[in-house]
Design an enzyme around this catalytic site. Structure first.
Site, short mmCIF file in Angstrom:
data_model
loop_
_atom_site.label_atom_id
_atom_site.label_comp_id
_atom_site.label_asym_id
_atom_site.label_seq_id
_atom_site.Cartn_x
_atom_site.Cartn_y
_atom_site.Cartn_z
N HIS A 685 -82.50 -22.41 -11.32
CA HIS A 685 -83.89 -22.01 -11.53
C HIS A 685 -84.07 -20.52 -11.21
CE1 HIS A 685 -83.54 -22.73 -7.22
NE2 HIS A 685 -84.61 -21.94 -7.05
N ASP A 687 -86.86 -17.93 -9.30
CA ASP A 687 -87.99 -17.97 -8.35
C ASP A 687 -89.18 -17.20 -8.91
OD1 ASP A 687 -86.41 -19.36 -6.57
OD2 ASP A 687 -85.80 -17.55 -5.46
N HIS A 737 -80.24 -19.15 -10.12
CA HIS A 737 -79.40 -19.67 -9.04
C HIS A 737 -79.69 -21.15 -8.78
CE1 HIS A 737 -83.20 -18.37 -7.25
NE2 HIS A 737 -82.97 -19.22 -6.24
N ARG A 747 -79.27 -29.71 6.37
CA ARG A 747 -79.30 -28.25 6.25
C ARG A 747 -80.76 -27.80 6.15
NH1 ARG A 747 -78.04 -24.75 0.87
NH2 ARG A 747 -78.19 -22.67 1.81
#
Length: 756
Positions: A685, A687, A737, A747
C-alpha cells in the site's frame, strides 16, 4: 578701676577685630588617629547577626570590645516592645574605666542587626565635621513615647528623632551620659537617651546632636525606600538618595532586618561585579580531610501526585555520598505513589543505614510530617545534618550533598528552578504581609548572572540544616505549624525571627520578663553550581496507566530524559542515522522506557480495532488498508504525540529531506499490533502522507519473530527493526510497501502519517 575696665574691653574688641579681619586661613583640626576609636557593642550570644557584624568590623580593622558575652539576657524583647536597658548598664560599667581618656572616641552600636559600610578613618572624619561631643543616630519615626515628639528641637531637614542603636562621642562625654543610668535591665534604653537629649541644658552642656542626614548612621526603619546599593570600582556602598550620603553604619532596626540581610549580601564588599563573591570560601569544610563523612538524615516529602517519582529516587540513590552515612525518612501522602515507594524500598532497603516510611494510612499532615523528620535528626546525637527534599526536586548534580555540607552554613539550600522559568525555591524579599516580593537581584541570581551564597528570607523544596542547630537554636519543636502559613513559610518565619520566649531554665515568676533578644538563624541559597531543577506538579493527571507520558508540555526536560533515546542527539552531532533503502532513513528516537510504557498504555486501554475495513474512527467510516490498532486520540494522547513529532521528528526531517519544512501535522497516529492469530502482516500500500514514521516498540527475536517492512520499487526489505528506532520514508507515489508476516509472538509499532 574704670581705666582697667576700659583697657579690658578695648583688648577684647581688638582681639575680635583681628579675628574677623585677619587674612590668615584658620587651621583645620588634625585628623583623629584611627587608633583612638573604640567600638563597644553588647552581645550576650554569638548569633549569625553578631558574627556578620564582627566580620564587617574585621574587614575595616575596627577595634571592637564586646560587652556581656555569655551573660543571661534580661533586657526585654527589644524587637517587639520596650527594653534594652541592660545595654546601657553594661556600657556604663565599661565607660567607668575609660572616662578620663579625653582623646578617645567611643562608638557604641548594636551588633545583631548592624554592619559597617566604611572604615574608622571615614567615621572619625565625619564625626569631626559634625563638631559635637556626642552624636546619636537619627530616624524619622519616634519611639517609644510619641508624646515626646513636640519636645524635639525643630530642624529644617533631615531625620528628627533619636535612635539609640548608634552613639559616637568622646569618652568623657559618653561617660557623663551613661553614668546617669539607674534603672532596670528591662527598662527602655532609647527612652533613657531621649529624655537626656530632650533636656535643653544637658543637650547644650554635653554638646549633643543627632546625625540628621545619615552621614554616619543609617537606620533602615522607615527609610528602606531612601536606600540603594552603589556599586563602585573598589567596593559596594549603601547610599541614602535623599541626603546623597554614604552612611558608615547600617542598622536594620525594627522590621527591616530582612532588608539589611539583602544589603549585607553586597556590603562591605561581600559581592561585586568585578570579583564576585568574596566570602563564599570562608570557613569551608574540606570533606577530604575528615576521618569519615558526616551522618545525614534525608527527609523525603511526597505531598501530592508527582511526575517522575521513580527517577527522583534514582537521582537520590546516585548522589555521590557514602550510603552507610545516609538514613532515609520518607513521608508519602499519596496512595498513588505507594507502588513506587514499595519498589524502591524492596530494591534499596539495605543500601541505606536506615529506611523509614510514613504512608498515607497514618493520616499525618504535611507540617506534622516535616516536624517528625527534623525530630528524628534532633533526637539522634549522631545526626550531623538533615537534608529535607521534596519529591518535585530533580538533583542533577551528584555532588549536591557534599557541596552543601562543605559550605558550612546553618541552613543552606541549592538553587533549583523550573525549566525556562523564573520560578525557583527561594524568595529574595517579602511583602509587608509576609508573602512573595521580588528583590532587585532575584532574576540575576536565578539566571546565575550573580553567583554566590545569598542570605534570603524564604526557601523551600530542598535545604540542609546542621544537626547541632536543630539541637540548639532550633531545639523547639513544631516549627512547621503556624497559623495561616504553609509549612515552609512557617519554618522560615520561625527561623528568621526566632521570636523571644521564656527562659526554660528560670521557673520563677520573674522569668516571664527575661526575654531573649532576636537571634534569627540566617538561611542561605547557593547558586555556585548547577544543582538541578524543579518539576511542575500542578497539572499532573494520574488517571492514565503511565501518567508521565503526558508530561511533555509541563516538564519537557524530564520527559525528554526519560522517553527520548540516549543517542538521539547524535543524529545531529555525529550523523547517527542509516539509510537501509533509498530515501528510507533509520534513526534512534525512543528510549526503551517510552516503548514499554506506550505498549502498556495501549494494552491497558485494550480496545484494538481488529483490522476490519469498517472503522468509525476515521472520516467516511471505511479503511482501505486496515490494521489492528489503537489511535492516539483514543487514549487522549493526540496533542502530546503531535508535539513529540514537532519537537523530535521535524528536526530529523529537515536533515534528511533537505529543503522540506514539515508542518508536523498528522491525523492518523496509532499503534499497530501484529500477531499470527489476529493480523500477521499488511498488504502492499501507499500511505496517505507526505512522509511516514514507523517506530519499533519491542524487540525482534525476543518479543516476536518475523515482521519487517518491504519496499517494492527498490525490492528492499528491513527485517531487523531496533526497539526505539524509527523508519522515515516518503508516503505517496514512490514507496509502495508492505508489512512482512509476524510468525510468532506480538509485534508493536507506532505509526504517523505526517503532512497528509
Amino acid at each position: 578701676m574704670e581705666y582697667l575696665k576700659f583697657c579690658f574691653v578695648f583688648s577684647c574688641c581688638l582681639k575680635f577685630a583681628n579675628s574677623v579681619y585677619s587674612t590668615e586661613t584658620p587651621q583645620a583640626p588634625a585628623p583623629i588617629p584611627k587608633e583612638k576609636l573604640l567600638v563597644l557593642t553588647v552581645a550576650t550570644e554569638k548569633t549569625d547577626g553578631f558574627n556578620r557584624f564582627m566580620q564587617s568590623a574585621k574587614y575595616f580593622n575596627y577595634t571592637v570590645k564586646v560587652l556581656g558575652m555569655g551573660d543571661p539576657w534580661k533586657g526585654g524583647d527589644v524587637g517587639h516592645s520596650i527594653g534594652g536597658g541592660q545595654k546601657v548598664r553594661l556600657l556604663k560599667e565599661a565607660m567607668e574605666a575609660l572616662a578620663d581618656q579625653e582623646d578617645l572616641v567611643v562608638l557604641s552600636v548594636d551588633s545583631y542587626d548592624l554592619i559597617f559600610a566604611g572604615g574608622p578613618e571615614e567615621i572619625l572624619r565625619k564625626f569631626q565635621q559634625a563638631n559635637h561631643k556626642v552624636l546619636f543616630a537619627a530616624e524619622g519615626q519616634i519611639w517609644p513615647d510619641k508624646r515626646l515628639a513636640d519636645r524635639y528641637p525643630s530642624i529644617r531637614s533631615g531625620k528628627r528623632y533619636l535612635n539609640s542603636g548608634g552613639i559616637i562621642g568622646y569618652a568623657p562625654y559618653i561617660n557623663r551620659v551613661v553614668s546617669q543610668w539607674s534603672l532596670h535591665d528591662n527598662d527602655d534604653d532609647q527612652l533613657f537617651y531621649t529624655k537626656i537629649y530632650l533636656d535643653p541644658l544637658q543637650r547644650e552642656t554635653l554638646n549633643m546632636t543627632l546625625d540628621h542626614k545619615c552621614q554616619i548612621f543609617q537606620n533602615l526603619n522607615g527609610a528602606v525606600d531612601e536606600v540603594l546599593l552603589k556599586f563602585g570600582t573598589d567596593r559596594v556602598r549603601v547610599r541614602n538618595t535623599v541626603y546623597d550620603s554614604l552612611p558608615v553604619v547600617v542598622h536594620g532596626n525594627v522590621n527591616t532586618k530582612m532588608y539589611l540581610n539583602y544589603l549585607a549580601n553586597y556590603v562591605p564588599n561581600t559581592w561585586n561585579y568585578e570579583h564576585g563573591c568574596s566570602h563564599c570560601d570562608d570557613d569551608l569544610v574540606d570533606l577530604s580531610q575528615l576521618k569519615e563523612y558526616p551522618n545525614v538524615l534525608v527527609g523525603v516529602f511526597i505531598e501530592q501526585p508527582t511526575p517522575f517519582l521513580p527517577e527522583f529516587f534514582q537521582r537520590l540513590l546516585m548522589l555521590d555520598y557514602p550510603k552507610d552515612k545516609l538514613k532515609l525518612f520518607v513521608h508519602n501522602n499519596e496512595v498513588y505513589h505507594e507502588k513506587h515507594i514499595q519498589k524502591f524500598w524492596e530494591e534499596n532497603r539495605n543500601v541505606f543505614k536506615s529506611f523509614k516510611v510514613v504512608g498515607p494510612e497514618e493520616n499525618m499532615s504535611q507540617g506534622e510530617a516535616r516536624n517528625m523528620g527534623m525530630d528524628i535528626c534532633r533526637q539522634d546525637a549522631t545526626c550531623d545534618h538533615y537534608l529535607s527534599i521534596d519529591s518535585d526536586v530533580m538533583l542533577t548534580n551528584r555532588q549536591t550533598l557534599k557541596l552543601l555540607i562543605e559550605q558550612n552554613r546553618k541552613i543552606i539550600g541549592p538553587l533549583v528552578t523550573r525549566h525556562s522559568k523564573l520560578w525557583s525555591n527561594f524568595w529574595g524579599a517579602l511583602s509587608l504581609d509576609g508573602y512573595y516580593a521580588r528583590s532587585e537581584d532575584y532574576v540575576d541570581i536565578v539566571q546565575r548572572k550573580r553567583v554566590g551564597v545569598w542570605n534570603i528570607p524564604y526557601m523551600a523544596h530542598v535545604y540542609l540544616v546542621k544537626g547541632s542547630v536543630l539541637r540548639n537554636e532550633l531545639k523547639e519543636r513544631n516549627y512547621f505549624v503556624l497559623e495561616k502559613l504553609d509549612p515552609d513559610m512557617a519554618l522560615c518565619r520561625n527561623a528568621r525571627e526566632m521570636t523571644s520566649h521564656r527562659e526554660k531554665d528560670s521557673p520563677t515568676p520573674e522569668s516571664f520578663h527575661m526575654l531573649r533578644p532576636p537571634k534569627g538563624v540566617f538561611m542561605y541559597i547557593t547558586n555556585r553550581h548547577d544543582f538541578g531543577r524543579l518539576i511542575s506538579t500542578a497539572n499532573y493527571n494520574i488517571s492514565h496507566y503511565n501518567n508521565d507520558l503526558w508530561q511533555i508540555f509541563e516538564n519537557p526536560v524530564d520527559w525528554k530524559e526519560k522517553y527520548i533515546h540516549q543517542n538521539y542527539t547524535r543524529i545531529f552531532t555525529e550523523n547517527q542515522l542509516e539509510e537501509p533503502c533509498p530515501d528510507v532513513f533509520w534513526f534512534p528516537v525512543f528510549s526503551e522506557k517510552a516503548c514499554d510504557e506506550i505498549v502498556e498504555e495501549m494494552e491497558h486501554y485494550g480496545s484494538w480495532s481488529g483490522g476490519s475495513h469498517e472503522d468509525k474512527r476515521i472520516a467516511g467510516g471505511y479503511e482501505t488498508v486496515p490494521t489492528d490498532d489503537i489511535h492516539m486520540k483514543q487514549i487522549g494522547f493526540d496533542k502530546e504525540w503531535l508535539h513529540f513529532i514537532r519537537e523530535f521528528i521535524s528536526p530529523v526531517t529537515l536533515k534528511v529531506f533537505s529543503g522540506y519544512y514539515t508542518k508536523g501535522y498528522a491525523i492518523m497516529n496509532f499503534v499497530v499490533k501484529y500477531t499470527p492469530e489476529r493480523q500477521a502482516y499488511l498488504r502492499p500500500h501507499h500511505d496517505s502522507s507526505t512522509f511516514t514514521i514507523n517506530i519499533a516498540l519491542n524487540n525482534k527475536d525476543i518479543d516476536f519473530q518475523g515482521g519487517g517492512c518491504r519496499f517494492h520499487r527498490y525490492n528492499c526489505s528491513i527485517v531487523s527493526p531496533k526497539k526505539g528506532w524509527s523508519f522515515m520514508h516518503p508516503g505517496r507515489l514512490t514507496h509502495l510497501h508492505e508489512g512482512l508476516p509476524t510468525t510468532n509472538g506480538t509485534r508493536y509499532i507506532a505509526v504517523s502519517f505526517i503532512d497528509p
